[in-house]
Each structure stands twice: as C-alpha cells, then as structure tokens.
Design a protein around this motif. Structure first.
Motif, PDB file in Angstrom:
ATOM      1  N   ARG A 107      47.612  73.933  30.765  1.00  0.00           N
ATOM      2  CA  ARG A 107      47.350  75.318  30.332  1.00  0.00           C
ATOM      3  C   ARG A 107      48.176  75.679  29.097  1.00  0.00           C
ATOM      4  NH1 ARG A 107      43.975  77.845  33.546  1.00  0.00           N
ATOM      5  NH2 ARG A 107      43.945  77.638  35.820  1.00  0.00           N
ATOM      6  N   VAL A 164      49.228  71.927  44.314  1.00  0.00           N
ATOM      7  CA  VAL A 164      49.626  73.111  45.091  1.00  0.00           C
ATOM      8  C   VAL A 164      48.982  73.079  46.477  1.00  0.00           C
ATOM      9  CG1 VAL A 164      49.583  75.632  45.200  1.00  0.00           C
ATOM     10  CG2 VAL A 164      49.935  74.496  43.000  1.00  0.00           C
ATOM     11  N   SER A 197      36.488  68.972  47.918  1.00  0.00           N
ATOM     12  CA  SER A 197      35.239  68.271  47.614  1.00  0.00           C
ATOM     13  C   SER A 197      35.127  67.089  48.591  1.00  0.00           C
ATOM     14  CB  SER A 197      35.219  67.802  46.163  1.00  0.00           C
ATOM     15  OG  SER A 197      36.335  66.982  45.924  1.00  0.00           O
ATOM     16  N   TYR A 253      34.100  72.963  49.617  1.00  0.00           N
ATOM     17  CA  TYR A 253      34.306  74.331  49.119  1.00  0.00           C
ATOM     18  C   TYR A 253      33.044  74.935  48.507  1.00  0.00           C
ATOM     19  CZ  TYR A 253      35.708  71.698  44.851  1.00  0.00           C
ATOM     20  OH  TYR A 253      35.786  70.831  43.800  1.00  0.00           O
ATOM     21  N   THR A 295      45.941  81.241  41.643  1.00  0.00           N
ATOM     22  CA  THR A 295      45.422  81.442  40.284  1.00  0.00           C
ATOM     23  C   THR A 295      44.805  82.829  40.251  1.00  0.00           C
ATOM     24  OG1 THR A 295      44.895  79.093  40.158  1.00  0.00           O
ATOM     25  CG2 THR A 295      43.845  80.528  38.526  1.00  0.00           C
ATOM     26  N   GLY A 345      51.148  86.264  41.386  1.00  0.00           N
ATOM     27  CA  GLY A 345      52.381  86.162  40.601  1.00  0.00           C
ATOM     28  C   GLY A 345      52.705  84.721  40.300  1.00  0.00           C
ATOM     29  N   HIS A 377      40.562  68.793  39.158  1.00  0.00           N
ATOM     30  CA  HIS A 377      39.972  68.044  40.274  1.00  0.00           C
ATOM     31  C   HIS A 377      40.813  66.807  40.561  1.00  0.00           C
ATOM     32  CE1 HIS A 377      36.405  70.508  40.616  1.00  0.00           C
ATOM     33  NE2 HIS A 377      36.217  70.425  39.313  1.00  0.00           N
ATOM     34  N   LYS A 378      42.101  66.877  40.331  1.00  0.00           N
ATOM     35  CA  LYS A 378      42.883  65.648  40.547  1.00  0.00           C
ATOM     36  C   LYS A 378      43.373  65.578  41.997  1.00  0.00           C
ATOM     37  CE  LYS A 378      47.009  67.697  38.440  1.00  0.00           C
ATOM     38  NZ  LYS A 378      47.710  68.170  39.619  1.00  0.00           N
TER      39      LYS A 378
HETATM   40  N1  LIG Z   1      51.008  81.191  40.581  1.00  0.00           N
HETATM   41  C1  LIG Z   1      51.785  80.168  40.278  1.00  0.00           C
HETATM   42  O1  LIG Z   1      53.010  80.286  40.203  1.00  0.00           O
HETATM   43  C2  LIG Z   1      51.157  78.810  40.056  1.00  0.00           C
HETATM   44  C3  LIG Z   1      51.954  77.676  40.162  1.00  0.00           C
HETATM   45  C4  LIG Z   1      51.359  76.436  40.026  1.00  0.00           C
HETATM   46  C5  LIG Z   1      49.983  76.345  39.741  1.00  0.00           C
HETATM   47  N2  LIG Z   1      49.263  77.472  39.587  1.00  0.00           N
HETATM   48  C6  LIG Z   1      47.816  77.381  39.316  1.00  0.00           C
HETATM   49  O2  LIG Z   1      47.220  76.874  40.497  1.00  0.00           O
HETATM   50  C7  LIG Z   1      46.044  76.155  40.168  1.00  0.00           C
HETATM   51  C8  LIG Z   1      46.092  74.803  40.856  1.00  0.00           C
HETATM   52  O3  LIG Z   1      47.126  74.005  40.331  1.00  0.00           O
HETATM   53  P1  LIG Z   1      47.232  72.505  40.864  1.00  0.00           P
HETATM   54  O4  LIG Z   1      48.328  71.890  40.124  1.00  0.00           O
HETATM   55  O5  LIG Z   1      47.230  72.471  42.327  1.00  0.00           O
HETATM   56  O6  LIG Z   1      45.837  71.929  40.330  1.00  0.00           O
HETATM   57  P2  LIG Z   1      45.123  70.591  40.752  1.00  0.00           P
HETATM   58  O7  LIG Z   1      46.119  69.615  41.235  1.00  0.00           O
HETATM   59  O8  LIG Z   1      44.213  70.224  39.634  1.00  0.00           O
HETATM   60  O9  LIG Z   1      44.248  71.006  42.032  1.00  0.00           O
HETATM   61  C9  LIG Z   1      43.131  71.845  41.940  1.00  0.00           C
HETATM   62  C10 LIG Z   1      42.499  71.894  43.320  1.00  0.00           C
HETATM   63  O10 LIG Z   1      41.452  72.868  43.312  1.00  0.00           O
HETATM   64  C11 LIG Z   1      40.292  72.302  43.888  1.00  0.00           C
HETATM   65  N3  LIG Z   1      39.123  72.941  43.296  1.00  0.00           N
HETATM   66  C12 LIG Z   1      38.536  72.686  42.096  1.00  0.00           C
HETATM   67  N4  LIG Z   1      37.477  73.505  41.954  1.00  0.00           N
HETATM   68  C13 LIG Z   1      37.414  74.288  43.075  1.00  0.00           C
HETATM   69  C14 LIG Z   1      36.534  75.319  43.525  1.00  0.00           C
HETATM   70  N5  LIG Z   1      35.494  75.730  42.797  1.00  0.00           N
HETATM   71  N6  LIG Z   1      36.769  75.884  44.730  1.00  0.00           N
HETATM   72  C15 LIG Z   1      37.801  75.493  45.493  1.00  0.00           C
HETATM   73  N7  LIG Z   1      38.682  74.504  45.118  1.00  0.00           N
HETATM   74  C16 LIG Z   1      38.466  73.922  43.930  1.00  0.00           C
HETATM   75  C17 LIG Z   1      40.377  70.821  43.615  1.00  0.00           C
HETATM   76  O11 LIG Z   1      39.627  70.127  44.586  1.00  0.00           O
HETATM   77  P3  LIG Z   1      38.776  68.776  44.280  1.00  0.00           P
HETATM   78  O12 LIG Z   1      39.686  67.867  43.512  1.00  0.00           O
HETATM   79  O13 LIG Z   1      38.466  68.280  45.645  1.00  0.00           O
HETATM   80  O14 LIG Z   1      37.579  69.204  43.467  1.00  0.00           O
HETATM   81  C18 LIG Z   1      41.866  70.582  43.773  1.00  0.00           C
HETATM   82  O15 LIG Z   1      42.213  70.401  45.115  1.00  0.00           O
HETATM   83  C19 LIG Z   1      45.981  76.090  38.648  1.00  0.00           C
HETATM   84  O16 LIG Z   1      45.095  77.083  38.202  1.00  0.00           O
HETATM   85  C20 LIG Z   1      47.405  76.407  38.228  1.00  0.00           C
HETATM   86  O17 LIG Z   1      47.448  76.972  36.945  1.00  0.00           O
HETATM   87  C21 LIG Z   1      49.806  78.709  39.755  1.00  0.00           C
END
Ligand SMILES: NC(=O)c1ccc[n+]([C@@H]2O[C@H](COP(=O)([O-])OP(=O)(O)OC[C@H]3O[C@@H](n4cnc5c(N)ncnc54)[C@H](OP(=O)(O)O)[C@@H]3O)[C@@H](O)[C@H]2O)c1
Length: 319
Positions: free
Chosen positions: A45, A166, A186, A204, A242, A265, A310-311
């Motif tokens: 990001r 997360v 998925s 999902y 998010t 937050g 999607h990782k």
């Molecule tokens: N608020 C905060 O402090 C904070 C902190 C860290 C991260 N974040 C945010 O949290 C998000 C996730 O981060 P991450 O590092 O966990 O990402 P990530 O490792 O890429 O994981 C994303 C997850 O979301 C799933 N996904 C994708 N499309 C989806 C949909 N349409 N419906 C439901 N699930 C779906 C994926 O599943 P599949 O692989 O099975 O498709 C995967 O399990 C990001 O947007 C990041 O910016 C926020």
C-alpha cells in the motif's frame, strides 16, 4: 550493502536497489545483519499509494506527495553484527527480530536500531523466516481481538478472509483464547484455514455462514456494517481491519449501534505489544504461517504477490 528504495508511487517496478555504506551503530544502538524481512499488505500500500477510499490524501500528506518518502520494509529478523557504546543487552551473533516502524528500512542488508526499542531476541522456537513474518498480522490480530473486541472464552468468532497474514493470526489467537472460530476463505485455502485452527470454513463468495457471532473480523472490509449486522449476537463486535475513511469516521462518531460495536483503526507496534505476542507464541497461541519465500533480489515480485491480497500467510524475502 544493498538497500531497496521507492522511486515513486506506482507498480512494483518503481522499487530500485542502491548500494550504500553499512551503517555504524550509535550509542545505545545495535547493528543488525538482516537475514529475512516480510513483504506485507502495508508495504504494497505504501509503495502503490493504493489505500482504502478516502485515505489516499492522508497517506500522501503523511509520507510524501510525489513519492513515498519512507524506506521500504517495516519488520526484520537477523543477527547482531555490531554493538554501539553502552549496549549490554545483546551479544554479537545473537538472533534477533523486530520492527523499524513507519520510517522503514528493513529491506536492506543491514540496519541499526535502538537496543531498548523494537528489537527482541528471536526465540529458538521460530525460524528466521517465521521471525520476519511474526509481527505484522500477529500484532494486528492480537490488538483487535484482545484489547479492542475484548474476546472471551466461549464466544463465537467469524474470521472473514482467514488465511492471510492478519486472518491467519486472528484464527489462531481467537482459538487460543477459547473462542469457537468459523472461517471464510477461497476454496484452495480451506485446508489451511482448518489447519490454523478454524472449526469450519466456507467460501467467502457464498452467503455468510450461520451466525450469530459475538465477533466478526472483516479482514478485507468486504462485509461492512450492513452485511454483518444481522449476523451479530447481542453485544456483538464488528472488527473492520480494512476500512475506508467514511467507515472509520462512522465508527469513531457512532461506535455503538444498539448493543453492537464497530471497531476500526490502526494497530500499535510498541515493544510491549511485541513482547505480549512473543508470550502468546510461547504459550502455543500463535505461529505465523510463512507462504512464499523469495530472494531479496525478487523484492518486486514479492510486492506483486502482496498486493494481490490473496497470499497464503506471509511473504518473506531472504537476504
Ligand atoms: N487496521 C490495521 O492496523 C491493519 C493492519 C494490518 C493490515 N491491515 C489491512 O488488512 C488487510 C489484510 O492484510 P493481510 O496482510 O492479512 O493481507 P493478505 O495476507 O493478503 O490476506 C488477505 C486475505 O483476504 C482474503 N480475501 C481476499 N479477497 C477477499 C474477499 N473478497 N472476501 C473475503 N476475504 C478475501 C484472502 O483470502 P484468499 O487468499 O483465500 O483469497 C486472504 O486471506 C489489508 O487491507 C491491510 O492493509 C490493516
């Protein structure tokens, strides 16, 4: 040493490598030879400037209008390569892991860090790659589940998007706290979700699994309040990991909706929060899932994978 640099907001090709002198640790600092570092959703990001709706201008005011004026890489694992004056808490060669914080700099072959800051001994029970992957998802999940949602044993939790950094941490920590965990993922990740500790898992893209849930963790913010509300139990909490600017403002202005609460937050990355996560790991409550491991030279490829959202688990580059 080789150091990564952002040259502009844009695709992964905007990352370049430069040669820089190995830094010297100042008084109270350690020099770390970085062995591995995660490439997270946050890294993708910051590099691309693509953040949830409404937050773009805040990002650019915070880190640079034309290009990200932060260095790539937020977390690391490695070994102590030098000690500054007055440092007695670490020894040369010791395995460590930690955070550089918002200013970044972990996508480099060496870095310096305050010895009393966000650098900790790496437990024997974690590999170097797991050490790199440890904090990003784990700190977020722990803070939202424990501190903000106040999850307690016996509650029912839905983790929507359960197998990334997360979500994978949220499944494990919720289960460790004694919750019943229902996951969405998925289909290719269903086995992973169950392996992380979910009691059941559905796609999902299908209708939500039967509630009610005490806590819904909406990892990608795809459910939101309207979809989630009918599935919350009395006293239920919706955690938007998010969130768009309007969702954040909505949650700040009207956190309580009937008996429900909406939580958004960003998470804290203090040394105390890091130490708590290590304690959770040592109690068997959390181990980061390491997915793709790539050489540091393939940092751009790692970013491509990270921004797919999607990782499986965490992506790590090794130096
Ligand atoms: N608020 C905060 O402090 C904070 C902190 C860290 C991260 N974040 C945010 O949290 C998000 C996730 O981060 P991450 O590092 O966990 O990402 P990530 O490792 O890429 O994981 C994303 C997850 O979301 C799933 N996904 C994708 N499309 C989806 C949909 N349409 N419906 C439901 N699930 C779906 C994926 O599943 P599949 O692989 O099975 O498709 C995967 O399990 C990001 O947007 C990041 O910016 C926020």
């Amino acid at each position: 040493m080789k150091v990564a640099r952002y040259t502009a907001y844009g695709p992964p090709a905007t990352i370049e490598f430069i040669e820089a002198p190995i830094p010297s640790p100042g008084p109270g600092e350690v020099l770390v030879k970085v062995c591995a570092a995660p490439v997270t959703a946050g890294d993708a990001r910051l590099r691309s400037g693509k953040v949830p709706r409404g937050l773009g201008i805040m990002l650019r005011l915070g880190i640079g209008l034309r290009r990200p004026r932060v260095s790539p890489g937020w977390a690391f694992s490695g070994e102590i390569a030098g000690l500054g004056a007055r440092v007695t808490s670490f020894a040369p060669g010791q395995r460590v892991f930690g955070l550089t914080g918002f200013k970044g700099g972990a996508h480099a072959e060496y870095l310096t860090a305050p010895a009393e800051g966000r650098v900790l001994p790496l437990p024997e029970t974690l590999s170097i790659e797991e050490g790199a992957a440890f904090f990003f998802g784990g700190l977020t999940a722990a803070e939202f589940l424990i501190d903000r949602a106040g999850l307690t044993a016996g509650e029912r939790v839905l983790v929507a998007g359960a197998t990334g950094a997360v979500g994978g941490a949220a499944v494990q920590i919720a289960r460790h706290l004694g919750a019943e965990v229902v996951a969405t993922a998925s289909p290719e990740n269903h086995a992973l979700a169950l392996g992380l500790g979910a009691g059941s898992v559905t796609d999902y893209r299908d209708p939500l699994p039967a509630g009610p849930f005490d806590v819904i963790v909406d990892v990608m913010g795809r459910l939101g309040w309207k979809t989630s509300a009918p599935h919350l139990a009395p006293g239920g909490r919706l955690v938007l990991i998010t969130a768009t600017l309007s969702q954040m403002l909505g949650a700040a202005l009207r956190p309580r909706r009937g008996t429900h609460r909406v939580l958004t937050g960003t998470n804290k990355d203090s040394r105390a929060a890091m130490e708590r996560l290590v304690t959770l790991h040592q109690a068997g409550g959390y181990r980061p899932f390491v997915g793709p491991i790539l050489p540091f030279a393939d940092l751009a490829r790692a970013h491509e994978r990270a921004e797919s959202f999607h990782k499986p688990g965490n992506i790590v580059v090794v130096m």
